[in-house]
Design an enzyme around this catalytic site. Structure first.
Site, PDB file in Angstrom:
ATOM      1  N   SER A   1     -35.788  -4.217  21.290  1.00  0.00           N
ATOM      2  CA  SER A   1     -34.396  -4.478  20.903  1.00  0.00           C
ATOM      3  C   SER A   1     -33.996  -3.609  19.723  1.00  0.00           C
ATOM      4  O   SER A   1     -34.615  -3.663  18.658  1.00  0.00           O
ATOM      5  CB  SER A   1     -34.229  -5.945  20.523  1.00  0.00           C
ATOM      6  OG  SER A   1     -32.997  -6.113  19.839  1.00  0.00           O
TER       7      SER A   1
ATOM      8  N   ASP B   1     -28.176  -5.585  21.812  1.00  0.00           N
ATOM      9  CA  ASP B   1     -27.565  -6.868  21.469  1.00  0.00           C
ATOM     10  C   ASP B   1     -26.115  -6.684  21.031  1.00  0.00           C
ATOM     11  O   ASP B   1     -25.843  -6.128  19.972  1.00  0.00           O
ATOM     12  CB  ASP B   1     -28.366  -7.532  20.338  1.00  0.00           C
ATOM     13  CG  ASP B   1     -29.715  -8.027  20.827  1.00  0.00           C
ATOM     14  OD1 ASP B   1     -29.728  -8.816  21.786  1.00  0.00           O
ATOM     15  OD2 ASP B   1     -30.746  -7.608  20.261  1.00  0.00           O
TER      16      ASP B   1
ATOM     17  N   MET C   1     -23.689 -11.342  23.573  1.00  0.00           N
ATOM     18  CA  MET C   1     -23.512 -12.591  22.818  1.00  0.00           C
ATOM     19  C   MET C   1     -22.080 -12.597  22.315  1.00  0.00           C
ATOM     20  O   MET C   1     -21.794 -12.397  21.128  1.00  0.00           O
ATOM     21  CB  MET C   1     -24.532 -12.655  21.667  1.00  0.00           C
ATOM     22  CG  MET C   1     -25.943 -12.971  22.163  1.00  0.00           C
ATOM     23  SD  MET C   1     -27.198 -12.526  20.958  1.00  0.00           S
ATOM     24  CE  MET C   1     -27.360 -10.774  21.320  1.00  0.00           C
TER      25      MET C   1
ATOM     26  N   ASP D   1     -36.485 -13.788  24.640  1.00  0.00           N
ATOM     27  CA  ASP D   1     -35.869 -12.995  23.579  1.00  0.00           C
ATOM     28  C   ASP D   1     -35.801 -13.841  22.306  1.00  0.00           C
ATOM     29  O   ASP D   1     -35.166 -14.901  22.293  1.00  0.00           O
ATOM     30  CB  ASP D   1     -34.462 -12.581  24.040  1.00  0.00           C
ATOM     31  CG  ASP D   1     -33.730 -11.723  23.018  1.00  0.00           C
ATOM     32  OD1 ASP D   1     -34.345 -11.303  22.016  1.00  0.00           O
ATOM     33  OD2 ASP D   1     -32.532 -11.463  23.236  1.00  0.00           O
TER      34      ASP D   1
HETATM   35  C1  DX5 Z   1     -31.188 -12.229  18.743  1.00  0.00           C
HETATM   36  C2  DX5 Z   1     -31.227 -11.087  19.719  1.00  0.00           C
HETATM   37  C3  DX5 Z   1     -32.564 -10.513  19.906  1.00  0.00           C
HETATM   38  C4  DX5 Z   1     -33.189  -9.934  18.654  1.00  0.00           C
HETATM   39  C5  DX5 Z   1     -34.612 -10.383  18.658  1.00  0.00           C
HETATM   40  O1  DX5 Z   1     -30.050 -12.994  18.936  1.00  0.00           O
HETATM   41  O2  DX5 Z   1     -30.770 -11.486  20.990  1.00  0.00           O
HETATM   42  O3  DX5 Z   1     -32.590  -9.544  20.945  1.00  0.00           O
HETATM   43  O4  DX5 Z   1     -33.163  -8.540  18.582  1.00  0.00           O
HETATM   44  O5  DX5 Z   1     -35.191  -9.995  17.466  1.00  0.00           O
HETATM   45  P1  DX5 Z   1     -36.687 -10.408  17.086  1.00  0.00           P
HETATM   46  O6  DX5 Z   1     -37.567  -9.848  18.164  1.00  0.00           O
HETATM   47  O7  DX5 Z   1     -36.890  -9.799  15.757  1.00  0.00           O
HETATM   48  O8  DX5 Z   1     -36.723 -11.906  17.066  1.00  0.00           O
HETATM   49 ZN    ZN Z   2     -31.104 -10.040  22.664  1.00  0.00          ZN
END
Ligand code: DX5
Ligand code: ZN
Length: 227
Positions: free
Chosen positions: A8, A34, A67, A174
């Site tokens: 990500s 994201d 999101m 995720d």
């Molecule tokens: C959070 C995002 C994720 C985020 C995860 O809302 O959807 O994709 O990048 O980050 P880590 O792997 O650091 O938890």
């Molecule tokens: Zn994500």
């Protein structure tokens, strides 16, 4: 079932996105993007113009995780902008079937995401409309949060649901996925793994992806849902 890794870019350097994508291009299956709108989640990231630009500068397929509060309005646009997968949140959709079909009609894979407190069972009849189910393992909005173990039973139920239907729907996790947690996810039934801080927070992002993949593959090999 093959393990797929989706670093990500939320944890990457936003001023150097093309370089950050290149750093994992040889070892990743997807680049997870994201998109946050400051309404559905209390954070703001990037949108369509950046996805369009990034698409021109990386060979990795883009996995866009929307999101945002109006996915019905915007989702197909991300597919048209070049995203290979577009995931929309169940909590924000007004017309899930129409929007999932619009994503596919625009040439992308269609993903449906559920927050940690949202059930997957209501979407059983929607499996034919889906290419991927995303089970959030943190509340969406920020990278670097702690993994929520409470999602693992739901992941097991989702894997059983997919297998019951003989469906080829991928199960993505995720949030908080890293060296400490990825094996639990694989054992419970995940096959697509998003990792932000565990990849871009590492000195060598590519090596981090490879190490995570090895762990996930080993855990998948001993998982009961595999047999
Ligand atoms: C959070 C995002 C994720 C985020 C995860 O809302 O959807 O994709 O990048 O980050 P880590 O792997 O650091 O938890
Ligand atoms: Zn994500």
């Amino acid at each position: 079932m093959a393990v797929q890794m989706a670093p990500s870019i939320l944890s990457a350097d936003f001023a150097r996105l093309a370089d950050e994508a290149a750093a994992v291009a040889a070892v990743a299956d997807w680049l997870h993007v994201d998109v946050m709108d400051y309404h559905f989640v209390p954070n703001l990231t990037i949108g369509l113009p950046v996805v369009e630009a990034l698409h021109k500068h990386t060979g990795l397929p883009l996995d866009c995780h929307l999101m945002i509060s109006e996915p019905d309005r915007w989702a197909a646009g991300y597919a048209e902008a070049g995203a290979r997968n577009v995931t929309v949140h169940a909590e924000a959709l007004q017309s899930p079937v129409r929007t999932l079909r619009l994503i596919r009609a625009a040439g992308a894979r269609a993903g449906l995401a559920v927050n940690p407190a949202s059930p997957v069972e209501p979407f059983e009849d929607l499996l034919p409309e889906l290419d991927m189910l995303l089970l959030m393992t943190v509340e969406p909005g920020f990278g670097g949060q702690s993994f929520l173990d409470i999602v693992l039973p739901k992941l097991r139920r989702a894997r059983a649901m997919v297998q019951r239907h003989g469906a080829s729907v991928w199960l993505q996790v995720d949030g908080g996925v890293g060296e400490e947690t990825i094996e639990r996810c694989a054992e419970a039934g995940a096959d697509v793994f998003v990792a932000g801080s565990a990849v871009y927070g590492a000195d060598n992002p590519a090596a981090a992806v490879q190490a995570l993949r090895r762990r996930a593959e080993q855990a998948t090999a001993r998982a009961s849902w595999q047999r």
